[in-house]
Design a protein around this motif. Sequence first.
Motif, PDB file in Angstrom:
ATOM      1  N   GLY A   1       0.771  -1.540  -0.482  1.00  0.00           N
ATOM      2  CA  GLY A   1      -0.053  -0.122   0.001  1.00  0.00           C
ATOM      3  C   GLY A   1       1.124   1.240  -0.557  1.00  0.00           C
ATOM      4  N   ARG A   2       2.033   1.828   0.803  1.00  0.00           N
ATOM      5  CA  ARG A   2       2.764   2.468   0.899  1.00  0.00           C
ATOM      6  C   ARG A   2       3.313   2.681  -0.571  1.00  0.00           C
ATOM      7  NH1 ARG A   2       6.551   2.278   5.618  1.00  0.00           N
ATOM      8  NH2 ARG A   2       7.017   3.678   5.602  1.00  0.00           N
ATOM      9  N   THR A   3       3.707   1.348  -1.133  1.00  0.00           N
ATOM     10  CA  THR A   3       4.507   1.744  -2.553  1.00  0.00           C
ATOM     11  C   THR A   3       3.650   2.339  -3.666  1.00  0.00           C
ATOM     12  OG1 THR A   3       5.890  -0.515  -2.053  1.00  0.00           O
ATOM     13  CG2 THR A   3       5.916   0.009  -4.449  1.00  0.00           C
ATOM     14  N   LEU A   4       2.437   1.401  -3.536  1.00  0.00           N
ATOM     15  CA  LEU A   4       1.186   2.034  -4.535  1.00  0.00           C
ATOM     16  C   LEU A   4       1.253   3.403  -3.965  1.00  0.00           C
ATOM     17  CD1 LEU A   4      -0.984  -1.217  -4.228  1.00  0.00           C
ATOM     18  CD2 LEU A   4       0.355   0.173  -6.923  1.00  0.00           C
TER      19      LEU A   4
ATOM     20  N   ALA B   1       3.055   5.935  -3.348  1.00  0.00           N
ATOM     21  CA  ALA B   1       3.818   7.110  -3.445  1.00  0.00           C
ATOM     22  C   ALA B   1       4.130   6.536  -5.160  1.00  0.00           C
ATOM     23  CB  ALA B   1       5.257   6.103  -2.821  1.00  0.00           C
ATOM     24  N   GLU B   2       3.662   5.538  -5.635  1.00  0.00           N
ATOM     25  CA  GLU B   2       3.294   5.908  -6.714  1.00  0.00           C
ATOM     26  C   GLU B   2       1.747   6.476  -7.623  1.00  0.00           C
ATOM     27  OE1 GLU B   2       5.704   1.550  -8.211  1.00  0.00           O
ATOM     28  OE2 GLU B   2       3.476   1.713  -7.707  1.00  0.00           O
ATOM     29  N   GLY B   3       1.099   7.259  -6.171  1.00  0.00           N
ATOM     30  CA  GLY B   3      -0.523   7.860  -7.189  1.00  0.00           C
ATOM     31  C   GLY B   3      -1.691   6.673  -7.287  1.00  0.00           C
ATOM     32  N   GLU B   4      -1.496   5.504  -6.503  1.00  0.00           N
ATOM     33  CA  GLU B   4      -2.263   4.555  -6.774  1.00  0.00           C
ATOM     34  C   GLU B   4      -3.574   4.668  -5.658  1.00  0.00           C
ATOM     35  OE1 GLU B   4      -3.250   3.957  -9.233  1.00  0.00           O
ATOM     36  OE2 GLU B   4      -1.389   4.314 -11.343  1.00  0.00           O
ATOM     37  N   ALA B   5      -3.678   5.687  -5.317  1.00  0.00           N
ATOM     38  CA  ALA B   5      -4.795   5.795  -4.025  1.00  0.00           C
ATOM     39  C   ALA B   5      -5.356   4.877  -3.988  1.00  0.00           C
ATOM     40  CB  ALA B   5      -5.474   7.331  -4.123  1.00  0.00           C
ATOM     41  N   ASP B   6      -6.037   4.054  -4.798  1.00  0.00           N
ATOM     42  CA  ASP B   6      -7.177   3.496  -4.437  1.00  0.00           C
ATOM     43  C   ASP B   6      -6.387   2.299  -4.059  1.00  0.00           C
ATOM     44  OD1 ASP B   6      -8.857   4.960  -4.789  1.00  0.00           O
ATOM     45  OD2 ASP B   6      -9.615   5.057  -6.229  1.00  0.00           O
ATOM     46  N   LEU B   7      -5.237   2.037  -5.052  1.00  0.00           N
ATOM     47  CA  LEU B   7      -4.995   0.761  -4.793  1.00  0.00           C
ATOM     48  C   LEU B   7      -4.490   0.065  -3.637  1.00  0.00           C
ATOM     49  CD1 LEU B   7      -3.997   0.063  -8.588  1.00  0.00           C
ATOM     50  CD2 LEU B   7      -5.518  -0.925  -7.320  1.00  0.00           C
ATOM     51  N   ALA B   8      -3.883   1.484  -3.074  1.00  0.00           N
ATOM     52  CA  ALA B   8      -3.383   2.017  -1.568  1.00  0.00           C
ATOM     53  C   ALA B   8      -3.900   1.344  -0.845  1.00  0.00           C
ATOM     54  CB  ALA B   8      -2.428   2.871  -1.600  1.00  0.00           C
ATOM     55  N   ALA B   9      -5.331   2.396  -0.971  1.00  0.00           N
ATOM     56  CA  ALA B   9      -6.888   1.581   0.129  1.00  0.00           C
ATOM     57  C   ALA B   9      -6.660   0.648  -0.130  1.00  0.00           C
ATOM     58  CB  ALA B   9      -7.609   2.918   0.053  1.00  0.00           C
TER      59      ALA B   9
ATOM     60  N   LEU C   1      -3.577   3.731   7.953  1.00  0.00           N
ATOM     61  CA  LEU C   1      -4.689   3.372   6.610  1.00  0.00           C
ATOM     62  C   LEU C   1      -5.107   5.236   6.740  1.00  0.00           C
ATOM     63  CD1 LEU C   1      -6.041   2.815   4.151  1.00  0.00           C
ATOM     64  CD2 LEU C   1      -8.233   1.994   5.567  1.00  0.00           C
ATOM     65  N   ALA C   2      -5.123   5.356   8.171  1.00  0.00           N
ATOM     66  CA  ALA C   2      -6.583   6.671   8.157  1.00  0.00           C
ATOM     67  C   ALA C   2      -5.749   7.705   8.231  1.00  0.00           C
ATOM     68  CB  ALA C   2      -6.567   6.499   9.866  1.00  0.00           C
ATOM     69  N   ASP C   3      -4.233   8.294   8.513  1.00  0.00           N
ATOM     70  CA  ASP C   3      -3.246   9.103   8.034  1.00  0.00           C
ATOM     71  C   ASP C   3      -3.154   9.463   6.519  1.00  0.00           C
ATOM     72  OD1 ASP C   3      -1.228  10.758   9.279  1.00  0.00           O
ATOM     73  OD2 ASP C   3      -0.085   8.960   7.668  1.00  0.00           O
ATOM     74  N   LEU C   4      -2.757   7.428   5.578  1.00  0.00           N
ATOM     75  CA  LEU C   4      -3.478   7.303   4.666  1.00  0.00           C
ATOM     76  C   LEU C   4      -4.259   8.773   3.905  1.00  0.00           C
ATOM     77  CD1 LEU C   4      -1.810   6.522   1.326  1.00  0.00           C
ATOM     78  CD2 LEU C   4      -2.925   5.180   2.096  1.00  0.00           C
ATOM     79  N   PHE C   5      -5.307   7.969   4.142  1.00  0.00           N
ATOM     80  CA  PHE C   5      -6.517   8.942   3.704  1.00  0.00           C
ATOM     81  C   PHE C   5      -6.347  10.398   4.074  1.00  0.00           C
ATOM     82  CE2 PHE C   5      -8.910   4.271   4.145  1.00  0.00           C
ATOM     83  CZ  PHE C   5      -9.054   4.689   2.914  1.00  0.00           C
ATOM     84  N   THR C   6      -5.814  10.585   5.275  1.00  0.00           N
ATOM     85  CA  THR C   6      -5.681  12.283   5.641  1.00  0.00           C
ATOM     86  C   THR C   6      -4.682  13.233   4.286  1.00  0.00           C
ATOM     87  OG1 THR C   6      -6.253  12.052   7.994  1.00  0.00           O
ATOM     88  CG2 THR C   6      -5.087  14.412   7.140  1.00  0.00           C
ATOM     89  N   GLY C   7      -3.668  12.182   4.342  1.00  0.00           N
ATOM     90  CA  GLY C   7      -2.609  12.454   3.184  1.00  0.00           C
ATOM     91  C   GLY C   7      -2.907  12.948   2.058  1.00  0.00           C
ATOM     92  N   LEU C   8      -4.220  12.089   1.672  1.00  0.00           N
ATOM     93  CA  LEU C   8      -4.545  11.985   0.885  1.00  0.00           C
ATOM     94  C   LEU C   8      -5.920  12.930   0.666  1.00  0.00           C
ATOM     95  CD1 LEU C   8      -4.750   8.156  -0.598  1.00  0.00           C
ATOM     96  CD2 LEU C   8      -3.394  10.097  -1.302  1.00  0.00           C
ATOM     97  N   GLY C   9      -6.456  14.138   1.856  1.00  0.00           N
ATOM     98  CA  GLY C   9      -7.581  14.222   1.639  1.00  0.00           C
ATOM     99  C   GLY C   9      -8.767  13.829   1.668  1.00  0.00           C
ATOM    100  N   MET C  10      -8.972  12.742   1.765  1.00  0.00           N
ATOM    101  CA  MET C  10     -10.263  11.936   1.830  1.00  0.00           C
ATOM    102  C   MET C  10     -10.920  11.890   3.633  1.00  0.00           C
ATOM    103  SD  MET C  10      -9.120   8.358  -0.551  1.00  0.00           S
ATOM    104  CE  MET C  10     -10.404   7.595  -0.814  1.00  0.00           C
ATOM    105  N   ALA C  11     -11.124  12.622   3.823  1.00  0.00           N
ATOM    106  CA  ALA C  11     -11.779  12.938   5.420  1.00  0.00           C
ATOM    107  C   ALA C  11     -12.409  11.944   5.571  1.00  0.00           C
ATOM    108  CB  ALA C  11     -12.087  14.960   5.548  1.00  0.00           C
ATOM    109  N   GLU C  12     -13.960  11.814   4.319  1.00  0.00           N
ATOM    110  CA  GLU C  12     -14.832  10.945   5.870  1.00  0.00           C
ATOM    111  C   GLU C  12     -14.154   9.496   5.808  1.00  0.00           C
ATOM    112  OE1 GLU C  12     -19.246   9.213   4.311  1.00  0.00           O
ATOM    113  OE2 GLU C  12     -18.062  10.486   3.340  1.00  0.00           O
TER     114      GLU C  12
END
Length: 452
Positions: free
Chosen positions: A375-378, A380-388, A414-425
Motif C-alpha cells: 500500500g505504501r508503495t502504491l 508513493a506511485e500515486g495509486e491511492a485507490d489501490l493503496a487503500a 490507513l487513516a493517516d494515508l487517507f488524511t494525506g490524500l484529503g479523504m476526510a470521511e
Amino acid sequence: MDPRHAELLEQTDREALGRRLRAARLARGLTQGDVAHDLMSVAFLSRIEAGHRGPTAPALAALAKRLDVTVESLLGEPDRHVVDEIRLALDYAELSLESGQPEVAETHLQQALTKLDTSRVDGMRDRARLLHARSLEATQREDDAIVELEELTDDAEADGMTRIRAGIALSRIYRETGDLGRAIECGQRVMTYVEEAGLDSCDEAVQLAVTLAAAHFERGDTGHAVRMCRKAIARAESLGSAQARASAYWNASVMQANRGDVAAAVPLAERALALLGEGQDARNLARLRTEVGRLQLELDPPALDEARHNLEQAAAELEWSSGSPVDRAWTLLGLARVAFLAGDLGESRDLIGKVHLTADGHAPLAEAEALVLEGRTLAAEGEADLAALAYQKAVHRLSAIGADQGAAQLWFDLADLFTGLGMAEAALDAYRRAAVSTGLRARMASTTLARS
C-alpha cells in the motif's frame, strides 16, 4: 550376570518375555525338551513361555546361551549395534534439518522410527518425535506438526526437556500462524509443568518464558509481556547461558521496538546477536539478524546499509539452515522495506511478491505487513485507490486471526494515508475502526447524547 539385566528382568512383562523366548526357540527349530534338557523341567519352561512364571536371572542367562541369543534381546532391549544405528539416523536427521534438507531428514527419521517400533531405547523415541515435528513444520505441514507437538507436551512419560522444547515450538507455531489464544494457553500449560517439576533453572525454561511473553505482547498484554521478559533476562543472567541470555535479550528488544523505543531496542538486539553468534544455532542466528535488520530500518534516520547487510546475510543463512518459509518470508519483507526506503519501488514490489509466494498462507502476520508495504508503495506511485485496497486487505487479514493490536495499528496507518490524500470521511472511519480494534467503545449511545 550383569546387575543391570537383573534389574530389567524385574521390570519386564512376563508374557512379553515368554513370547520372545518361544519365538527364539522356534526360530532355531528346537523343542522345549531340547532347550530345557539339563537346565530345568520342560513343564517349567512351558510355564515361562506362557507367561505364567518368570525365570531367575541365572536361568535367563542360561536360556539365552542355549538359544544363541543375547539376554538383552530376550528382555526386549535392543542390541548395541541397533542402538548405534538409531542414534546415527537421528543425528543425520538433525543435521539434515539444520542444513535445510527436511525431505532428507524425513528419510532418516523413518529409518529410526521403524527400528524404534521393535526396540526399547529410552529417550530416543522422544527425540525422534520432536525431530519429526520439526521436519513437518519445515515442509509447511504445520497442522501435522501441531498434532505431534501437542501429543509430546501432554505425554507424562516423555522426557522433561523434550516436553519443554515441544512446548516452545508449539507456542511459537501458534503465534506465527496468528492463533495467539492457543499460543498463550499451551505456553502457560507447559510453564506450569516446568514449575511443578522443578525444571525452571534451565535454558529451555528461559526460552519458554520469552516465547510465552512474545505471544502476550502480540495480543496486546504489553506490560505483562515486558515484565515477563525482564524476569527471564534476570534468570538467564544467573544461569550464565549464552543461548538463554540471547533469547531473553532478543525478545526484550522486539518488545521495546514495538513500544516505540527503537533506540533502546537496537542495543538489546545487538547484544543478543553477539551472544547467539557464540553458538551454532544457524536458524536462530539468521532469525535474529533479520530482527536486527528490521530494527535498524526503524531508526531515525534508517540505517539502510547496515540493515541490508544483516538481512542479506540472514537470507543466505536461511538457504542452508533449517529456516522455515515463515522465517524466509520475514527476511524478504525486511529486504523489501530496504528497497522501498532506498527509493527502488520496482525492487520493493518484486520482493513483496516473493513474500506472498514464500509464505503461501502460512505466515499471516508477515503477509499482512507485506500488504501494508504494498500500500505504501502504491501510494508513493500515486495509486491511492489501490493503496487503500491493499491496506484494507491487510487489516482484514489481521482481524480474521484475532491480531487486534496489529489491526489497530494498520487502521491508524490507513487513516493517516487517507488524511494525506484529503479523504476526510474515509480517514474518520479508519480512526474509528482503530479505536474499536484496541477495545475502545462509546460510553453512551449517540441517540442518548442527542436527547440530553
